[in-house]
Design a protein around this motif. Structure first.
Motif, PDB file in Angstrom:
ATOM      1  N   ALA A  25      36.414   0.804  46.328  1.00  0.00           N
ATOM      2  CA  ALA A  25      36.049   2.182  46.008  1.00  0.00           C
ATOM      3  C   ALA A  25      34.703   2.502  46.650  1.00  0.00           C
ATOM      4  O   ALA A  25      33.891   1.618  46.887  1.00  0.00           O
ATOM      5  CB  ALA A  25      35.970   2.379  44.501  1.00  0.00           C
ATOM      6  N   GLY A  26      34.473   3.773  46.928  1.00  0.00           N
ATOM      7  CA  GLY A  26      33.195   4.186  47.507  1.00  0.00           C
ATOM      8  C   GLY A  26      33.389   4.972  48.781  1.00  0.00           C
ATOM      9  O   GLY A  26      34.500   5.044  49.320  1.00  0.00           O
ATOM     10  N   PRO A  27      32.322   5.592  49.294  1.00  0.00           N
ATOM     11  CA  PRO A  27      32.428   6.421  50.503  1.00  0.00           C
ATOM     12  C   PRO A  27      33.038   5.658  51.673  1.00  0.00           C
ATOM     13  O   PRO A  27      32.646   4.531  51.974  1.00  0.00           O
ATOM     14  CB  PRO A  27      30.969   6.804  50.791  1.00  0.00           C
ATOM     15  N   GLY A  28      34.016   6.300  52.311  1.00  0.00           N
ATOM     16  CA  GLY A  28      34.653   5.721  53.476  1.00  0.00           C
ATOM     17  C   GLY A  28      35.697   4.666  53.171  1.00  0.00           C
ATOM     18  O   GLY A  28      36.334   4.153  54.085  1.00  0.00           O
ATOM     19  N   ARG A  29      35.918   4.347  51.894  1.00  0.00           N
ATOM     20  CA  ARG A  29      36.875   3.304  51.528  1.00  0.00           C
ATOM     21  C   ARG A  29      38.231   3.924  51.174  1.00  0.00           C
ATOM     22  O   ARG A  29      38.332   5.115  50.865  1.00  0.00           O
ATOM     23  CB  ARG A  29      36.356   2.501  50.339  1.00  0.00           C
ATOM     24  N   ASN A  30      39.267   3.074  51.176  1.00  0.00           N
ATOM     25  CA  ASN A  30      40.622   3.574  50.941  1.00  0.00           C
ATOM     26  C   ASN A  30      40.977   3.742  49.473  1.00  0.00           C
ATOM     27  O   ASN A  30      41.957   4.418  49.148  1.00  0.00           O
ATOM     28  CB  ASN A  30      41.642   2.636  51.600  1.00  0.00           C
ATOM     29  N   ASN A  31      40.215   3.111  48.557  1.00  0.00           N
ATOM     30  CA  ASN A  31      40.450   3.331  47.127  1.00  0.00           C
ATOM     31  C   ASN A  31      39.801   4.663  46.763  1.00  0.00           C
ATOM     32  O   ASN A  31      38.751   4.730  46.134  1.00  0.00           O
ATOM     33  CB  ASN A  31      39.874   2.180  46.301  1.00  0.00           C
ATOM     34  N   LEU A  32      40.458   5.720  47.194  1.00  0.00           N
ATOM     35  CA  LEU A  32      39.839   7.050  47.173  1.00  0.00           C
ATOM     36  C   LEU A  32      39.628   7.602  45.768  1.00  0.00           C
ATOM     37  O   LEU A  32      38.778   8.454  45.553  1.00  0.00           O
ATOM     38  CB  LEU A  32      40.671   8.009  48.024  1.00  0.00           C
ATOM     39  N   GLY A  33      40.386   7.115  44.773  1.00  0.00           N
ATOM     40  CA  GLY A  33      40.234   7.622  43.418  1.00  0.00           C
ATOM     41  C   GLY A  33      39.397   6.749  42.515  1.00  0.00           C
ATOM     42  O   GLY A  33      39.308   6.998  41.319  1.00  0.00           O
ATOM     43  N   ALA A  34      38.772   5.682  43.074  1.00  0.00           N
ATOM     44  CA  ALA A  34      37.935   4.748  42.297  1.00  0.00           C
ATOM     45  C   ALA A  34      38.730   4.109  41.163  1.00  0.00           C
ATOM     46  O   ALA A  34      38.240   3.931  40.046  1.00  0.00           O
ATOM     47  CB  ALA A  34      36.679   5.445  41.770  1.00  0.00           C
ATOM     48  N   TYR A  35      39.962   3.741  41.459  1.00  0.00           N
ATOM     49  CA  TYR A  35      40.815   3.075  40.470  1.00  0.00           C
ATOM     50  C   TYR A  35      40.308   1.659  40.224  1.00  0.00           C
ATOM     51  O   TYR A  35      39.918   0.965  41.160  1.00  0.00           O
ATOM     52  CB  TYR A  35      42.251   3.038  40.983  1.00  0.00           C
ATOM     53  N   ALA A  36      40.333   1.228  38.965  1.00  0.00           N
ATOM     54  CA  ALA A  36      39.879  -0.129  38.614  1.00  0.00           C
ATOM     55  C   ALA A  36      40.745  -0.670  37.486  1.00  0.00           C
ATOM     56  O   ALA A  36      40.878  -0.038  36.436  1.00  0.00           O
ATOM     57  CB  ALA A  36      38.415  -0.123  38.201  1.00  0.00           C
ATOM     58  N   ASN A  37      41.327  -1.838  37.730  1.00  0.00           N
ATOM     59  CA  ASN A  37      42.141  -2.521  36.736  1.00  0.00           C
ATOM     60  C   ASN A  37      41.961  -4.019  36.974  1.00  0.00           C
ATOM     61  O   ASN A  37      42.345  -4.521  38.023  1.00  0.00           O
ATOM     62  CB  ASN A  37      43.609  -2.111  36.881  1.00  0.00           C
ATOM     63  N   PRO A  38      41.363  -4.750  36.026  1.00  0.00           N
ATOM     64  CA  PRO A  38      41.076  -6.174  36.253  1.00  0.00           C
ATOM     65  C   PRO A  38      42.310  -7.005  36.593  1.00  0.00           C
ATOM     66  O   PRO A  38      42.234  -7.917  37.422  1.00  0.00           O
ATOM     67  CB  PRO A  38      40.462  -6.632  34.915  1.00  0.00           C
TER      68      PRO A  38
END
Length: 510
Positions: free
Chosen positions: A426-439
């Motif tokens: 996640a973050g600017p320029g990255r492909n995890n565009l929605g800042a999804y997080a699941n351990p």
């Protein structure tokens, strides 16, 4: 408006009077870059394929052949791969191709400052070393079941990027491929000419290529019909029956590893509520939209892999269209229409989401407006923004200025989803565009980088498919059947499902 359409038609038809004009093709949107390490959209990927090459040919049914490499050796430990480069290859500016270029490409690709969408692919390499001008040794971070498939990236010329920065570093696009860059016209056309020093004998069989941005589907079809362009890479499904009747046009089906989705921005606290995401998934009728806007030429999907890939888990079924169940979920989440105006509120505030989309095609615009109406029926307000490519990329990948985004991913053979769903991406320029997080998703994605057994990888991907279907980082929509339309003036046409122009060197003009 009519004057603009006629002007565009004359602009493209004018140069086509010369029968030896080469290959002319029309894209719905212009490429954003010719740099293969920065390309995020298919028009950019396609254009870069004309200019740049890799160590190996793009995988076709899992098989690769040498291209800029003559051969390779894989050590028994499965972690060390040595490439022996083809001699006599030159960049389009005349400089020799060497191992230094390979090392530079890998280092630039994994440098966070360059924000390459391929960064996670380059993370597979622990080290890369030029043993001499024609020998490169890679050390993999983890053993791989088929390590050669990790090397399907294009090589950049180190001497064109003296400071190591990719963005803006090489406006002239110098590669080793069958065509060399000639100009990018102010009106948007990009022109390429045959590389007279190409290292594959007898290629290319076409003297020049011109790519033109033509946003309107109907105009692209008319240009094709009247011979003003020779190729449309992606035909609108509803136009297929008409184009099939034209004697001067051939349709080429190709099975892309791609799917459409609505990405969800988890930076919005309302969308972090699983009940809301599941309500959205059950509140839209994807089967009806697929039939209405694409003639039913595709399949509704249930998860993060295209159904044509080996990784798709067919045991997981798509969310059904259940608007009543969706409404109950929204009620449970505290989204209620207390004032009777048709829009639900949460803590007294109307629930409105911003949906952004490329202004790419008639069908895509129709899908967005259909989504807007269906979600309005659930009491969700949707503010739609249609953006041009550069503004869309900035809003989605840099500023994250959206709640929902209609988009599409197209994969290579590996269908690697690490960069799409790992929290570290996640973050600017990255492909995890929605800042999804699941351990649990992070754990499984990390596991996929280390497994060496193809069955273990399939099992991990199957479990990821199930979790992501349930957790809904995206509203997974559909995968479409693809067709390219090509003039019969172009012979020996063969298409690659992802690397579209992989075989363009052997295409010929009649």
């Amino acid at each position: 408006m009519i004057r603009h359409v006629i002007a565009l038609f004359l602009l493209v038809v004018g140069p086509a009077a010369n029968a030896s004009a080469g290959l002319r093709y029309a894209e719905s949107t212009p490429p954003s870059t010719l740099n293969p390490l920065l390309a995020r959209d298919m028009p950019s990927v396609r254009a870069s394929e004309l200019v740049y090459e890799g160590l190996i040919t793009p995988p076709d049914a899992g098989e690769v052949r040498p291209l800029l490499a003559e051969r390779w050796e894989v050590d028994p430990d499965g972690r060390t791969v040595t490439f022996y480069l083809k001699r006599g290859v030159r960049w389009h500016d005349g400089r020799p191709f060497t191992a230094r270029d390979v090392v530079f490409t890998v280092e630039a690709g994994r440098d966070p400052a360059n924000a390459s969408p391929l960064r996670s692919q380059f993370a597979a390499f622990e080290s890369v070393e030029a043993l001499d001008d024609h020998t490169v040794r890679f050390r993999l971070a983890h053993p791989s079941a088929n390590p050669i498939l990790l090397f399907d990236f294009r090589i950049l010329p180190a001497h064109r990027f003296p400071e190591g920065r990719l963005a803006g570093g090489d406006p002239s696009a110098v590669g080793t491929g069958p065509f060399r860059f000639r100009e990018w016209a102010p009106s948007g056309e990009i022109r390429f000419e045959a590389n007279p020093d190409y290292h594959r004998p007898g290629q290319p069989g076409i003297r020049e290529v011109e790519a033109s941005p033509v946003p309107d589907d109907n105009i692209r079809n008319e240009l094709l019909r009247y011979g003003a362009v020779d190729l449309v890479p992606r035909v609108r499904p509803r136009d297929i029956p008409v184009l099939e009747e034209l004697s001067g046009i051939r349709l080429y089906p190709y099975s892309t590893l791609s799917y459409a989705f609505v990405g969800i921005n988890f930076r919005n606290p309302l969308l972090r509520d699983l009940r809301v995401r599941r309500a959205l998934a059950r509140g839209i009728d994807r089967e009806a939209m697929l039939k209405a806007h694409y003639g039913g030429r595709g399949v509704v999907i249930s998860g993060p892999f295209p159904p044509a890939s080996w990784a798709y888990n067919f045991d997981v079924k798509p969310w059904p269209h259940e608007p009543d169940a969706a409404a109950r979920l929204l009620d449970e989440a505290g989204l209620v229409d207390s004032d009777g105006d048709g829009i639900r509120e949460k803590d007294g505030k109307p629930v409105r989401f911003r949906l952004v989309s490329l202004a790419a095609s008639e069908a895509q615009k129709a899908v967005v407006l259909d989504l807007q109406q269906q979600l309005k029926g659930l009491g969700i307000g949707i503010e739609v923004k249609f953006l041009e490519p550069s503004a869309w990329r900035k809003a989605v990948f840099q500023d994250h200025d959206f709640d929902l985004v209609l988009a599409e991913w197209t994969f290579d053979h590996s269908v690697n989803i690490y960069s799409l769903f790992h929290s570290a991406e996640a973050g600017p320029g990255r492909n995890n565009l929605g800042a999804y997080a699941n351990p649990e998703v992070d754990r499984l994605l990390d596991e996929t980088r280390e497994v060496t057994n193809s069955e273990a990888l399939r099992a991990a991907y199957g479990e990821l498919h199930r979790i992501l279907h349930d957790d809904l980082p995206y509203l997974f929509l559909w995968s479409l059947n693809r067709y390219a339309a090509v003039s019969t003036r172009i012979d020996n046409v063969r298409l690659h499902p992802f690397y579209f122009f992989s075989y363009v060197g052997s295409w010929k003009e009649r």
